[in-house]
Motif scaffolding. Structure first.
Motif, PDB file in Angstrom:
ATOM      1  N   VAL A   1       8.116  11.249  12.369  1.00  0.00           N
ATOM      2  CA  VAL A   1       7.575   9.887  12.298  1.00  0.00           C
ATOM      3  C   VAL A   1       7.852   9.278  10.930  1.00  0.00           C
ATOM      4  N   THR A   2       7.630  10.067   9.878  1.00  0.00           N
ATOM      5  CA  THR A   2       7.891   9.597   8.526  1.00  0.00           C
ATOM      6  C   THR A   2       9.363   9.252   8.339  1.00  0.00           C
ATOM      7  N   SER A   3      10.235  10.098   8.818  1.00  0.00           N
ATOM      8  CA  SER A   3      11.676   9.856   8.675  1.00  0.00           C
ATOM      9  C   SER A   3      12.103   8.575   9.389  1.00  0.00           C
TER      10      SER A   3
ATOM     11  N   LEU B   1      10.684   5.539   7.400  1.00  0.00           N
ATOM     12  CA  LEU B   1      11.387   5.326   6.134  1.00  0.00           C
ATOM     13  C   LEU B   1      12.807   4.814   6.346  1.00  0.00           C
ATOM     14  N   LEU B   2      13.527   5.389   7.290  1.00  0.00           N
ATOM     15  CA  LEU B   2      14.905   4.950   7.535  1.00  0.00           C
ATOM     16  C   LEU B   2      14.953   3.542   8.122  1.00  0.00           C
ATOM     17  N   THR B   3      14.043   3.236   9.020  1.00  0.00           N
ATOM     18  CA  THR B   3      14.002   1.891   9.591  1.00  0.00           C
ATOM     19  C   THR B   3      13.620   0.866   8.525  1.00  0.00           C
ATOM     20  N   GLY B   4      12.662   1.202   7.682  1.00  0.00           N
ATOM     21  CA  GLY B   4      12.272   0.310   6.587  1.00  0.00           C
ATOM     22  C   GLY B   4      13.393   0.097   5.596  1.00  0.00           C
TER      23      GLY B   4
ATOM     24  N   LEU C   1       7.200  -0.790   6.580  1.00  0.00           N
ATOM     25  CA  LEU C   1       7.593   0.460   7.227  1.00  0.00           C
ATOM     26  C   LEU C   1       7.706   1.608   6.226  1.00  0.00           C
ATOM     27  N   ILE C   2       8.241   1.317   5.059  1.00  0.00           N
ATOM     28  CA  ILE C   2       8.354   2.358   4.024  1.00  0.00           C
ATOM     29  C   ILE C   2       6.965   2.817   3.574  1.00  0.00           C
ATOM     30  N   LEU C   3       6.061   1.865   3.371  1.00  0.00           N
ATOM     31  CA  LEU C   3       4.707   2.244   2.957  1.00  0.00           C
ATOM     32  C   LEU C   3       3.959   2.989   4.058  1.00  0.00           C
ATOM     33  N   LEU C   4       4.164   2.586   5.308  1.00  0.00           N
ATOM     34  CA  LEU C   4       3.535   3.321   6.412  1.00  0.00           C
ATOM     35  C   LEU C   4       4.097   4.734   6.522  1.00  0.00           C
ATOM     36  N   GLY C   5       5.406   4.873   6.332  1.00  0.00           N
ATOM     37  CA  GLY C   5       6.014   6.202   6.344  1.00  0.00           C
ATOM     38  C   GLY C   5       5.478   7.080   5.229  1.00  0.00           C
ATOM     39  N   THR C   6       5.229   6.469   4.090  1.00  0.00           N
ATOM     40  CA  THR C   6       4.650   7.216   2.971  1.00  0.00           C
ATOM     41  C   THR C   6       3.186   7.553   3.253  1.00  0.00           C
ATOM     42  N   ALA C   7       2.468   6.619   3.869  1.00  0.00           N
ATOM     43  CA  ALA C   7       1.040   6.838   4.153  1.00  0.00           C
ATOM     44  C   ALA C   7       0.824   7.981   5.135  1.00  0.00           C
ATOM     45  N   VAL C   8       1.787   8.213   6.010  1.00  0.00           N
ATOM     46  CA  VAL C   8       1.662   9.319   6.963  1.00  0.00           C
ATOM     47  C   VAL C   8       1.650  10.660   6.230  1.00  0.00           C
ATOM     48  N   GLN C   9       2.349  10.763   5.134  1.00  0.00           N
ATOM     49  CA  GLN C   9       2.509  12.035   4.427  1.00  0.00           C
ATOM     50  C   GLN C   9       1.419  12.327   3.385  1.00  0.00           C
ATOM     51  N   VAL C  10       0.742  11.311   2.882  1.00  0.00           N
ATOM     52  CA  VAL C  10      -0.207  11.538   1.786  1.00  0.00           C
ATOM     53  C   VAL C  10      -1.631  11.665   2.323  1.00  0.00           C
TER      54      VAL C  10
ATOM     55  N   PHE D   1      -5.748  10.797   2.684  1.00  0.00           N
ATOM     56  CA  PHE D   1      -6.367   9.562   3.156  1.00  0.00           C
ATOM     57  C   PHE D   1      -6.620   8.551   2.035  1.00  0.00           C
ATOM     58  N   GLU D   2      -7.080   9.009   0.877  1.00  0.00           N
ATOM     59  CA  GLU D   2      -7.396   8.093  -0.219  1.00  0.00           C
ATOM     60  C   GLU D   2      -6.152   7.327  -0.671  1.00  0.00           C
ATOM     61  N   SER D   3      -5.054   8.041  -0.795  1.00  0.00           N
ATOM     62  CA  SER D   3      -3.805   7.385  -1.188  1.00  0.00           C
ATOM     63  C   SER D   3      -3.279   6.489  -0.067  1.00  0.00           C
ATOM     64  N   ALA D   4      -3.467   6.900   1.174  1.00  0.00           N
ATOM     65  CA  ALA D   4      -3.035   6.080   2.307  1.00  0.00           C
ATOM     66  C   ALA D   4      -3.826   4.780   2.359  1.00  0.00           C
ATOM     67  N   ALA D   5      -5.099   4.833   2.027  1.00  0.00           N
ATOM     68  CA  ALA D   5      -5.909   3.614   2.000  1.00  0.00           C
ATOM     69  C   ALA D   5      -5.401   2.651   0.940  1.00  0.00           C
ATOM     70  N   THR D   6      -4.981   3.175  -0.193  1.00  0.00           N
ATOM     71  CA  THR D   6      -4.406   2.339  -1.243  1.00  0.00           C
ATOM     72  C   THR D   6      -3.106   1.702  -0.765  1.00  0.00           C
ATOM     73  N   LEU D   7      -2.280   2.463  -0.077  1.00  0.00           N
ATOM     74  CA  LEU D   7      -1.033   1.914   0.457  1.00  0.00           C
ATOM     75  C   LEU D   7      -1.311   0.829   1.489  1.00  0.00           C
ATOM     76  N   LEU D   8      -2.352   0.986   2.273  1.00  0.00           N
ATOM     77  CA  LEU D   8      -2.707  -0.050   3.243  1.00  0.00           C
ATOM     78  C   LEU D   8      -3.163  -1.333   2.550  1.00  0.00           C
ATOM     79  N   LEU D   9      -3.820  -1.195   1.403  1.00  0.00           N
ATOM     80  CA  LEU D   9      -4.176  -2.385   0.621  1.00  0.00           C
ATOM     81  C   LEU D   9      -2.929  -3.077   0.075  1.00  0.00           C
ATOM     82  N   VAL D  10      -1.943  -2.294  -0.333  1.00  0.00           N
ATOM     83  CA  VAL D  10      -0.677  -2.869  -0.801  1.00  0.00           C
ATOM     84  C   VAL D  10       0.010  -3.612   0.344  1.00  0.00           C
ATOM     85  N   ILE D  11      -0.038  -3.055   1.540  1.00  0.00           N
ATOM     86  CA  ILE D  11       0.537  -3.711   2.714  1.00  0.00           C
ATOM     87  C   ILE D  11      -0.162  -5.041   2.959  1.00  0.00           C
ATOM     88  N   LEU D  12      -1.485  -5.043   2.922  1.00  0.00           N
ATOM     89  CA  LEU D  12      -2.243  -6.270   3.130  1.00  0.00           C
ATOM     90  C   LEU D  12      -1.886  -7.325   2.083  1.00  0.00           C
ATOM     91  N   PHE D  13      -1.800  -6.926   0.836  1.00  0.00           N
ATOM     92  CA  PHE D  13      -1.446  -7.852  -0.244  1.00  0.00           C
ATOM     93  C   PHE D  13      -0.045  -8.432  -0.023  1.00  0.00           C
TER      94      PHE D  13
END
Length: 125
Positions: free
Chosen positions: A5-7, A10-13, A47-56, A58-70
């Protein structure tokens, strides 16, 4: 499964970002460049941030979701500001526009205000 899923994400992004960058370089005018700069670039980053969020964790994934929202909130606003600036400065070719919704509002903004009456003076009427 998580790696697959991550791959894919990341590749699509990365592909979406690459296509957006190519469009930004290749397209001839401001509106099409704005299209290439905002939509595929935003999708690619999401897509790149979601791919990264899958691997990290929860706390870091929540931060990435805030970056997505911004990013989703600010990209259209920036595109609007750049487009309107290009329209006002004259770098946008108005003859190529199919619909020019800014012609009347911009004409009203550019008109100088009329004389303001001063109180108390007895001038000619």
């Amino acid at each position: 499964m998580k790696d697959i899923v991550t791959s894919v994400l990341l590749l699509t992004g990365a592909a979406a970002s690459l296509l957006g960058a190519l469009g930004l370089v290749r397209f001839p005018d401001v509106p099409s460049r704005l299209q290439a700069a905002t939509k595929p670039q935003t999708l690619g980053l999401l897509l790149i941030l979601l791919g990264t969020a899958v691997q990290v964790e929860f706390e870091s994934a929540a931060t990435l979701l805030l970056v997505i929202l911004f990013q989703v909130i600010t990209a259209p606003v920036l595109s609007q500001i750049v487009g309107r600036s290009a329209y006002r400065s004259g770098t946008l070719r108005r003859d190529t526009l199919v619909v020019d919704e800014l012609a009347d509002p911009m004409a009203r903004d550019d008109d100088p205000p009329g004389p303001t009456p001063r109180g108390g003076g007895g001038g000619p009427s």
